[in-house]
Write an enzyme that holds these catalytic residues in place. Structure first.
Site, PDB file in Angstrom:
ATOM      1  N   ASP A  44       0.834  -1.199   0.000  1.00 41.34           N
ATOM      2  CA  ASP A  44       0.000   0.000   0.000  1.00 41.34           C
ATOM      3  C   ASP A  44       0.877   1.261   0.000  1.00 41.34           C
ATOM      4  O   ASP A  44       1.663   1.485   0.920  1.00 41.34           O
ATOM      5  CB  ASP A  44      -0.882  -0.070   1.257  1.00 41.34           C
ATOM      6  N   ASP A  78     -10.216   4.464  -1.693  1.00 37.74           N
ATOM      7  CA  ASP A  78     -10.873   3.476  -0.817  1.00 37.74           C
ATOM      8  C   ASP A  78     -12.386   3.402  -0.963  1.00 37.74           C
ATOM      9  O   ASP A  78     -13.076   4.417  -1.119  1.00 37.74           O
ATOM     10  CB  ASP A  78     -10.556   3.783   0.642  1.00 37.74           C
TER      11      ASP A  78
END
Ligand code: GLA
Length: 381
Positions: free
Chosen positions: A116, A189
């Site tokens: 990430d 997200d």
């Protein structure tokens, strides 16, 4: 297919939560439906020792033992890190320790790494300001960082699914496979809201050509069962993700899953659309006002088709079967209703509930094949 701790447990996840999720995958039939990966997302990390070895924090007493437990259930174990110094939640990242971390994951028995971007965006900004004449300086640094961990995983000696998470910056669908990844996030997200899942899902139009067996676009983990959407909305979420051939990573609390949520997540016919052997990602067929229609080619000359209604009222839609390659007519099956609708020719009308979906599998009609056969028989004298 699998489960990840993030969408439900977030920063509070513990070893016990992950073990409970693994046990629940078995108990609820989710494993049999295909969900195999048990992924610990951000916040498992503690600190590095003098030799640079990263230790888990006190919520994860023994990662190797956790991996062994997950493997003993016939499941696979996933973990999370960042190319930056810190993860998104501010825990220890892999910057400067890529090979050491990859070797440790291999020793633990890790099968999946989500990597990430997070604080590595600072490194990119710095590179960009140091090389103002090169507009891609930051992007090149990012791709090199993803390549570095891809190489480290490969030389660790243990096959691991490499999952890129950098929110679609610089079109990872164009370079993700080259750095060793099997999947890459395409957007920022997800959250547990109809607005967000439709925004993400419908923004995938045009990306189907970059997906295929072994290299997938990832519109983020599922929110089904996290409580903030209606049953219709969760069915729309699942339908959209399977039409997109998305990785299906459940993100709910499996230990307390309702039967309604289980039926959405573990529906075998719906999952079969996602996992179809052609490995084709679906595309938008049409959009009109609040209606969106998506199709996905399936093996056996079949097509999955989903009608989505974003409005606050139910809506009618008509599809001409000729428009999706079935001018001789087709057999239709309503996938959520698990009902054969028989042979149809030409226009097919359906009603879609508010925020809902109608999902069909369309196949070459047995009836039309028989009809054509009889036409072709030599005429009787
Ligand atoms: C980012 C990712 C999420 C999750 C969190 C963890 O926001 O996109 O999926 O992994 O970090 O901090």
């Amino acid at each position: 297919m699998g489960w990840s701790s993030w969408n439900h447990f977030g920063e509070h996840v513990t070893d016990a939560d992950v073990r409970s999720a693994a046990a629940a995958l078995i108990r609820t039939g989710m494993k049999d439906a295909g969900y195999l990966y048990v992924n610990v997302d951000d916040t498992w990390q503690g600190t590095r020792d003098a030799r640079g070895v990263l230790h888990p924090n006190d919520r994860f007493p023994d990662m190797k033992a956790l991996a062994d437990y997950i493997h003993s259930k016939g499941l696979k174990f996933g973990i999370y890190s960042s190319p930056g110094a810190k993860t998104c939640a501010g825990y220890e990242g892999s910057f400067g320790h890529e090979e050491q971390d990859a070797r440790m994951y291999a020793a633990w028995g890790v099968d999946f790494l989500k990597y990430d971007l997070c604080s590595f965006e600072d490194n990119m900004r710095k590179a960009q300001s140091e090389h103002p004449q090169d507009p891609l300086a930051g992007v090149k640094l990012m791709i090199a960082a993803y390549q570095k961990m891809g190489d480290a995983l490969r030389s660790s000696g243990r096959p691991m699914v490499y999952s890129l998470c950098q929110y679609g910056i610089a079109d990872p669908w164009k370079w993700g496979a080259a750095v060793g990844a099997s999947m890459w996030r395409t957007t920022d997200d997800i959250d547990d809201s109809y607005g967000r899942i439709t925004m993400i899902g419908f923004s995938q139009a045009g990306l189907s050509k970059y997906a295929g067996p072994g290299h997938w676009n990832d519109p983020d983990m599922l929110e089904i069962g996290n409580g903030k959407m209606t049953e219709e909305e969760y069915k729309a979420h699942m339908s959209l993700w399977v039409l997109l051939a998305a990785p299906l990573i459940a993100g709910n609390n499996l230990s307390q899953m309702s039967e309604t949520d289980r039926r959405i997540l573990a529906n075998p016919e719906v999952i079969a659309i996602d996992q179809d052997s052609l490995g084709r990602q679906g595309e938008r067929l049409a959009q009109s006002g609040d209606l969106d229609v998506w199709t996905k080619p399936l093996n056996g000359d079949r097509v999955a088709i989903g009608f989505f209604n974003r409005s606050w009222e139910s809506r009618d839609a008509v599809l001409d079967l000729g428009d999706i390659g079935f001018s001789d007519g087709a057999d239709l099956r309503d996938v959520w209703e698990r009902r054969d609708l028989g042979h149809h020719q030409g226009a097919f009308a359906t009603t879609i509930p508010s925020h809902g979906v109608r999902l069909f599998v369309v196949s070459r009609s047995r009836a039309s094949v028989t009809d054509r056969g009889s036409d072709e028989r030599p005429k009787q004298k």
